[in-house]
Motif scaffolding. Structure first.
Motif, mmCIF file in Angstrom:
data_model
loop_
_atom_site.group_PDB
_atom_site.id
_atom_site.type_symbol
_atom_site.label_atom_id
_atom_site.label_comp_id
_atom_site.label_asym_id
_atom_site.label_seq_id
_atom_site.Cartn_x
_atom_site.Cartn_y
_atom_site.Cartn_z
ATOM 1 N N TYR A 102 0.807 -1.224 0.000
ATOM 2 C CA TYR A 102 0.000 0.000 0.000
ATOM 3 C C TYR A 102 0.837 1.269 0.000
ATOM 4 O O TYR A 102 0.415 2.295 -0.535
ATOM 5 C CB TYR A 102 -0.944 -0.009 1.205
ATOM 6 N N ASP A 103 2.033 1.219 0.598
ATOM 7 C CA ASP A 103 2.831 2.445 0.691
ATOM 8 C C ASP A 103 3.791 2.615 -0.488
ATOM 9 O O ASP A 103 4.554 3.583 -0.524
ATOM 10 C CB ASP A 103 3.592 2.512 2.014
ATOM 11 N N GLU A 104 3.737 1.715 -1.456
ATOM 12 C CA GLU A 104 4.579 1.858 -2.651
ATOM 13 C C GLU A 104 3.866 2.595 -3.777
ATOM 14 O O GLU A 104 4.498 2.994 -4.754
ATOM 15 C CB GLU A 104 5.010 0.476 -3.167
ATOM 16 N N ILE A 105 2.561 2.759 -3.660
ATOM 17 C CA ILE A 105 1.779 3.327 -4.758
ATOM 18 C C ILE A 105 0.877 4.446 -4.267
ATOM 19 O O ILE A 105 0.220 4.328 -3.239
ATOM 20 C CB ILE A 105 0.914 2.239 -5.433
ATOM 21 N N VAL A 106 0.852 5.551 -5.035
ATOM 22 C CA VAL A 106 -0.154 6.590 -4.854
ATOM 23 C C VAL A 106 -0.912 6.712 -6.172
ATOM 24 O O VAL A 106 -0.301 6.917 -7.227
ATOM 25 C CB VAL A 106 0.470 7.950 -4.473
ATOM 26 N N VAL A 107 -2.230 6.550 -6.107
ATOM 27 C CA VAL A 107 -3.080 6.669 -7.293
ATOM 28 C C VAL A 107 -3.683 8.071 -7.296
ATOM 29 O O VAL A 107 -4.427 8.438 -6.392
ATOM 30 C CB VAL A 107 -4.196 5.612 -7.272
ATOM 31 N N CYS A 108 -3.345 8.846 -8.303
ATOM 32 C CA CYS A 108 -3.738 10.257 -8.326
ATOM 33 C C CYS A 108 -5.164 10.470 -8.825
ATOM 34 O O CYS A 108 -5.660 9.765 -9.704
ATOM 35 C CB CYS A 108 -2.792 11.043 -9.237
ATOM 36 N N THR A 113 -3.355 15.340 -2.794
ATOM 37 C CA THR A 113 -2.667 16.493 -2.225
ATOM 38 C C THR A 113 -1.159 16.440 -2.451
ATOM 39 O O THR A 113 -0.585 15.376 -2.703
ATOM 40 C CB THR A 113 -2.923 16.579 -0.712
ATOM 41 N N VAL A 114 -0.551 17.587 -2.321
ATOM 42 C CA VAL A 114 0.904 17.686 -2.405
ATOM 43 C C VAL A 114 1.539 16.830 -1.310
ATOM 44 O O VAL A 114 2.540 16.142 -1.536
ATOM 45 C CB VAL A 114 1.355 19.153 -2.264
ATOM 46 N N GLU A 115 0.952 16.847 -0.137
ATOM 47 C CA GLU A 115 1.505 16.100 0.989
ATOM 48 C C GLU A 115 1.541 14.599 0.706
ATOM 49 O O GLU A 115 2.534 13.928 0.999
ATOM 50 C CB GLU A 115 0.688 16.359 2.253
ATOM 51 N N GLU A 116 0.462 14.064 0.149
ATOM 52 C CA GLU A 116 0.416 12.628 -0.141
ATOM 53 C C GLU A 116 1.568 12.206 -1.062
ATOM 54 O O GLU A 116 2.204 11.178 -0.845
ATOM 55 C CB GLU A 116 -0.916 12.270 -0.799
ATOM 56 N N ILE A 117 1.802 13.010 -2.090
ATOM 57 C CA ILE A 117 2.838 12.653 -3.065
ATOM 58 C C ILE A 117 4.227 12.922 -2.502
ATOM 59 O O ILE A 117 5.163 12.141 -2.712
ATOM 60 C CB ILE A 117 2.614 13.424 -4.375
ATOM 61 N N THR A 118 4.372 13.996 -1.767
ATOM 62 C CA THR A 118 5.671 14.300 -1.174
ATOM 63 C C THR A 118 6.087 13.203 -0.196
ATOM 64 O O THR A 118 7.269 12.835 -0.128
ATOM 65 C CB THR A 118 5.619 15.668 -0.456
ATOM 66 N N LEU A 136 3.875 6.522 -8.853
ATOM 67 C CA LEU A 136 2.836 7.549 -8.844
ATOM 68 C C LEU A 136 1.992 7.306 -10.096
ATOM 69 O O LEU A 136 2.469 7.480 -11.217
ATOM 70 C CB LEU A 136 3.456 8.950 -8.862
ATOM 71 N N VAL A 137 0.756 6.883 -9.897
ATOM 72 C CA VAL A 137 -0.097 6.426 -10.990
ATOM 73 C C VAL A 137 -1.129 7.495 -11.359
ATOM 74 O O VAL A 137 -1.675 8.177 -10.489
ATOM 75 C CB VAL A 137 -0.813 5.117 -10.584
ATOM 76 N N ASN A 138 -1.393 7.636 -12.673
ATOM 77 C CA ASN A 138 -2.350 8.624 -13.176
ATOM 78 C C ASN A 138 -1.933 10.045 -12.805
ATOM 79 O O ASN A 138 -2.766 10.896 -12.478
ATOM 80 C CB ASN A 138 -3.762 8.354 -12.642
ATOM 81 N N ALA A 139 -0.646 10.309 -12.883
ATOM 82 C CA ALA A 139 -0.128 11.615 -12.471
ATOM 83 C C ALA A 139 -0.644 12.757 -13.340
ATOM 84 O O ALA A 139 -0.620 13.913 -12.916
ATOM 85 C CB ALA A 139 1.406 11.598 -12.497
ATOM 86 N N ASP A 140 -1.108 12.462 -14.542
ATOM 87 C CA ASP A 140 -1.637 13.505 -15.428
ATOM 88 C C ASP A 140 -2.933 14.102 -14.900
ATOM 89 O O ASP A 140 -3.373 15.162 -15.368
ATOM 90 C CB ASP A 140 -1.872 12.926 -16.823
#
Length: 214
Positions: A102-108, A113-118, A136-140
């Motif tokens: 769970y902590d290896e992926i962030v789905v945008c 938020t900026v905090e989640e990705i940072t 970082l998935v769906n970053a667009d």
């Protein structure tokens, strides 16, 4: 006839999202690998159960040669409908290790938020043993101001480090107007032909069965 018996319930996205992952695995072959279902299965990584938090990665994840370069930013553009297949393809390089944690992926989304990705960047740089791969998935989908800030943070956080493993995935359709794609144009990587649905299925099932048995 009871919809649970003929399988129709599984094909209803609204109901499917409420079904536990362990039950989804028992859906008959051919029913569980739609785009919606695969996305839902992987989105559950964002809501770890106690057992998922304890899943160990005993050795560094292997990297796809020429696609993921350690200590470099890696940008991948892929059709939206193949996004999750591309993500799994990256982790399938280490077939004996757990599926992405769970902590290896962030789905945008537009609301990420900026905090989640940072925090994802920090986890990548400070990863003990440099074992994990961070995506970082769906970053667009990020708004311009968020994209700008998280990329600035990425530059600062990774400065002086050459061991982090970060992949940023965007939609091919949105690439031309994506601020992330514009800023990271020098780091674009090309994907080969992605695994077949059968190979993806086998990967998911083998790992999920192993976790259920633990």
């Amino acid at each position: 006839e009871d919809p649970k018996q003929d399988g129709s319930e599984w094909r209803t996205p609204a109901r499917y999202t409420q079904i536990p992952l362990t039950i989804k695995l028992n859906v008959p072959e051919g029913e569980y690998l739609s785009l919606i279902e695969l996305g839902e299965m992987l989105n559950e990584l964002a809501f770890p159960s106690p057992s998922e938090k304890n899943r160990g990665i005993t050795e560094p994840r292997k990297l796809r040669k020429f696609i993921v370069l350690e200590g470099k930013k890696n940008l991948i553009a892929v059709d939206r409908w193949q996004m999750w297949k591309a993500v799994l393809f990256l982790y399938m390089a280490s077939p004996n290790l757990p599926m992405p944690t769970y902590d290896e992926i962030v789905v945008c989304t537009e609301d990420t938020t900026v905090e989640e990705i940072t925090l994802l960047w920090y986890r990548a740089v400070n990863d003990e043993g440099k074992k994990r791969l961070f995506c970082l998935v769906n970053a667009d989908k990020l708004p311009y101001n968020v994209s700008e800030e998280v990329l600035n943070n990425l530059e600062v956080i990774t400065q002086g480090s050459d061991e982090f493993k970060i992949v940023i995935l965007i939609s091919t359709k949105e690439q031309a107007k994506s601020h992330i794609a514009s800023r990271l144009s020098g780091y674009i990587r090309k994907l080969p032909i992605l695994p077949s649905d059968t190979e993806i299925t086998e990967y998911i099932m083998s790992h999920s069965k192993a976790e259920i048995e633990q």
